[in-house]
Design an enzyme around this catalytic site. Structure first.
Site, short mmCIF file in Angstrom:
data_model
loop_
_atom_site.label_atom_id
_atom_site.label_comp_id
_atom_site.label_asym_id
_atom_site.label_seq_id
_atom_site.Cartn_x
_atom_site.Cartn_y
_atom_site.Cartn_z
N HIS A 440 46.80 -5.29 29.88
CA HIS A 440 47.79 -6.35 30.06
C HIS A 440 48.40 -6.24 31.45
O HIS A 440 48.33 -5.20 32.11
CB HIS A 440 48.89 -6.25 29.00
CG HIS A 440 48.42 -6.55 27.61
ND1 HIS A 440 48.07 -7.81 27.20
CD2 HIS A 440 48.23 -5.73 26.54
CE1 HIS A 440 47.70 -7.77 25.92
NE2 HIS A 440 47.78 -6.52 25.50
N CYS A 473 46.51 -10.03 33.37
CA CYS A 473 47.16 -11.32 33.59
C CYS A 473 48.04 -11.29 34.83
O CYS A 473 48.78 -10.32 35.05
CB CYS A 473 48.01 -11.70 32.38
SG CYS A 473 47.06 -12.08 30.90
#
Length: 736
Positions: A440, A473
């Site tokens: 992430h 991301c």
């Protein structure tokens, strides 16, 4: 978190039907070895698919235990709620203008009864946890037919620089959810051929030659590509780079441009405000297209210098992209030009990025033992819905094994749970040359470890700078209100010395879960020379080719990921993997002012040898069979020093002085045995008993004559060479 376990499909009952199909063997990374090109003719290619390493993973669903199938190189692009049925894709070079068709020549299959195939979760973002997304059975599970239906299809055609291509997709798993029957195709042979109809996304102008620098890319992307289809452009392996710089930084880019020319990459500067004022994305896109289309000018790299407010990214719904500036031919998402950016908000930001790039290419020695050490970082998530059915940790372990096999001497693994910022800081400061991150992310940090922009100032890895393949991301969202994670690492410095990273590819948007993993796999495989037909030595070349594999397999989602996966740093950066060794380079200490060539002996084939004059390239050549013969494209003056620079992969850069001696243009300025005149676009050269030659700025001979020559030129720089009375003279001519 649900527990997943692998269950290998039983093959006892099917053993007589498999026809050589390989089940449950440890899959080698890379391409499925059971997919072969059977034949390639002018208008038709035959391709054979054979199943390899078919496995099933049990998962818990609302209907009980269901199965997720995987096989080597199979990719799940099934829509949400439809059965998970991976496909495999291959690209073929096809007709420049005709529509193509695919026909199944032969096939073999077996059937497995009473099978519940799990439904697809669709495209999952890395802003989500895949384990928290339920399996939802859609309407297709009520339909009494096989999904997806066709076992072979063609995707829309695309264009990669000079070659039109098309992807053939194999769907060897066909499932009827009503009868719970899984049909397993063990072999499929297809023919892809031309039709009489006009095609889409065609090449309207076919060049009679192709840029040599893309030959390896063509061979890697297209199963049926043959270099003999084209006549390669002579001695253009390195192409050309344009630096598009915001006007306020124009005076700060000279050292970088001079170095690039010195090391053999012809590099030019264009001020962004001279393209358009105000600077717009459309204007930048059109300028790059015009430069690419110039005859004889092999544009390969574009470096943008400035932040988004100086040189904007292209913004469309859901997309913030630099990469689209390199997508020129056709209407697809395959780049013809490699794009990078020095994102800077001050002269200091720019200087550190220039300094780190030059030092990395020029000043690394055999004492730099941090090379060959890598860092792998992974979240504790992922699994059946991810690429190859891997969790992030399994994925990074595969990469770590690949790097070890290649020769990396130390792999640091930072896997969740429990990774801290200190773990990352210690790894950087201890010396690493490569980072792979899968997890992430946010605009300012990695999710695993929470190492972010606030920790960058603790880095002390002065000029021991890794490059980073980043799957996360928005780590590269340079439109954010403050410097993003990638920008912070590229601008980092300690006591005036560069720290952080030398280059990073990071996304401007939320990345999908699976497709970037395939791109990251391919980047590492290219880096480790896993594919002999796809050897790349620059950061832009390695990363873009990795993304090509992602687009081939993940289609529309892969395209979106490519468009937004941004290169922060120099796309032409010559990457290093292991501790360098020295080259043995010998060359004359002197050169005549009238010389036309200069020979360099070197024990490393593939090295680039370049003569330059204060940042102006005089000539460059690739070392072949132990020598490089440099053709001199520019006039040289007497009693000056040229610089010989030789660079090579994982080699210590060699720099030597070469003194110019003998007759020069300056010596006979008042008594020239010739005349050179320019009127408009007409170059006129006259000299009795002389051989006359004109070269363009790329060293290509464009005109020859005896005694008198009249040449109609295009805008640009030319070298006029006059050979008379045993002497050779060269004059530079500019046509505007």
């Amino acid at each position: 978190m649900k527990k997943n376990f692998s269950r290998i499909v039983s093959i006892v009952a099917f053993s007589s039907l498999l026809g050589g199909m390989a089940f449950a063997q440890p899959a080698e990374r890379g391409r499925n070895p059971q997919v072969r090109l059977l034949s390639a003719e002018q208008s038709m290619s035959k391709v054979q698919f054979r199943m390899d390493n078919l496995q099933f993973t049990d998962v818990q669903t609302s209907k009980g235990v269901a199965q997720v199938p995987t096989f080597t190189e199979g990719v799940n692009i099934s829509e949400k709620g439809t059965p998970i049925l991976p496909i495999l894709s291959r690209s073929l070079a096809v007709s420049e203008t005709r529509a193509m068709k695919v026909e199944v020549v032969s096939s073999k299959f077996i059937e497995k009864k009473d099978v519940l195939i799990a439904p697809s979760k669709g495209v999952i973002s890395r802003a989500e946890n895949p384990d928290q997304i339920p399996y939802v059975y859609g309407q297709s599970y009520n339909e009494d037919k096989f999904f997806p239906g066709e076992i072979a299809t063609l995707s829309d055609p695309f264009i990669l620089r000079d070659v039109r291509g098309q992807v053939v997709n194999f769907a060897p798993l066909q499932y009827n959810p009503v009868t719970k029957t899984l049909r397993i195709y063990t072999e499929i042979v297809v023919a892809v051929s031309e039709t009489a109809e006009a095609g889409q996304n065609t090449i309207s102008l076919v060049k009679n030659s192709t840029f040599t620098g893309f030959e390896d890319i063509y061979k890697s992307v297209f199963m049926n590509y043959e270099a003999t289809r084209y006549t390669p452009v002579e001695e253009k392996e390195n192409g050309r780079m344009i630096v598009i710089v915001a006007k306020k930084y124009e005076g700060d880019i000279k050292d970088f441009v001079d170095w690039k020319n010195q090391r053999g990459l012809r590099t030019e500067v264009k001020v962004a405000e001279d393209i358009a004022s105000p600077v717009t994305a459309n204007a930048i896109q059109q300028f790059v297209k015009q430069e690419y289309e110039k005859e004889g000018n092999d544009l390969t790299y574009v470096l943008l210098v400035g932040d988004h407010k100086d040189i904007p990214a292209k913004i469309t719904p859901g997309i913030k992209s630099d990469q689209v500036y390199g997508q020129i031919v056709g209407n697809d998402h395959y780049n013809e030009v490699f794009i990078g950016r020095f994102s800077c908000e001050s002269k200091e930001d720019l200087k550190t990025q220039i300094d780190r790039t030059i030092h990395y290419e020029r000043n690394i020695t055999t004492e730099d033992k941090w090379l060959g050490q890598a860092l792998c970082i992974a979240s504790a998530e992922g699994g059946p819905s991810a690429d190859n059915g891997e969790s992030d940790i399994q994925h990074e372990n595969v990469i770590a094994n690949l790097l070890t096999q290649y020769g990396y001497t130390k792999i640091i693994k930072c896997y969740d749970p429990g990774v801290t910022p200190k773990n990352i800081i210690d790894a950087f400061n201890g010396g690493i040359s490569l980072v792979n991150y899968t997890g992430h992310g946010s605009e300012t940090a990695w999710g695993t470890s929470h190492f972010g922009t606030t920790h960058v100032k603790q880095l002390t890895n002065s000029n021991q700078l890794p490059f980073i393949f980043d799957v996360a991301c928005v780590n590269g969202d340079f439109l954010f209100s403050m410097p993003c994670f990638a920008e912070a690492l590229m601008r980092a410095q300690k006591d005036g010395k560069p720290t952080g990273t030398v280059a990073i590819i990071a996304s401007t948007i939320n990345q999908s879960w699976a497709s970037p993993m395939r791109g990251q796999d391919e980047m590492n495989e290219i880096l480790c020379e896993k594919h002999p037909n796809n050897i790349k030595r620059t950061f832009g070349g390695v990363t873009m080719n990795g993304m090509f594999a992602m687009v081939e397999k993940y289609k529309k989602d892969g395209e979106k990921m490519l468009d937004t996966w941004t290169v922060f740093g120099d796309p032409s950066l010559l990457v290093r993997t292991l501790v360098p060794t020295e080259m043995q380079v010998t060359a004359p200490a002197n050169i005549s002012a009238s010389a036309q060539t200069f020979e360099v002996a070197c024990d490393y084939n593939g090295a680039i040898a370049t003569l330059s004059d204060d940042g102006d390239m005089v000539g460059t050549a690739i070392v072949k069979d132990g020598k490089a013969i440099i053709k001199l494209n520019e006039s040289i003056a007497d009693e000056t020093n040229l610089t010989l620079t030789v660079v090579g992969y994982n080699k210590v850069t060699v720099i030597k002085d070469v003194k110019v001696e003998g007759t020069s243009i300056a010596d006979v300025a008042n008594d020239k045995p010739y005349t050179v005149a320019v009127s408009g676009k007409t170059i006129t050269v006259e000299s009795p008993a002389a051989g006359l030659t004109i070269f363009d700025m790329n060293g290509r001979r464009v005109a020859t004559a005896k005694n008198r020559m009249v040449f109609e030129a295009q805008n640009g720089v030319y070298a006029v060479r006059i050979a008379t009375e045993g002497k050779t003279y060269t004059e530079k001519v500019i046509v505007k």
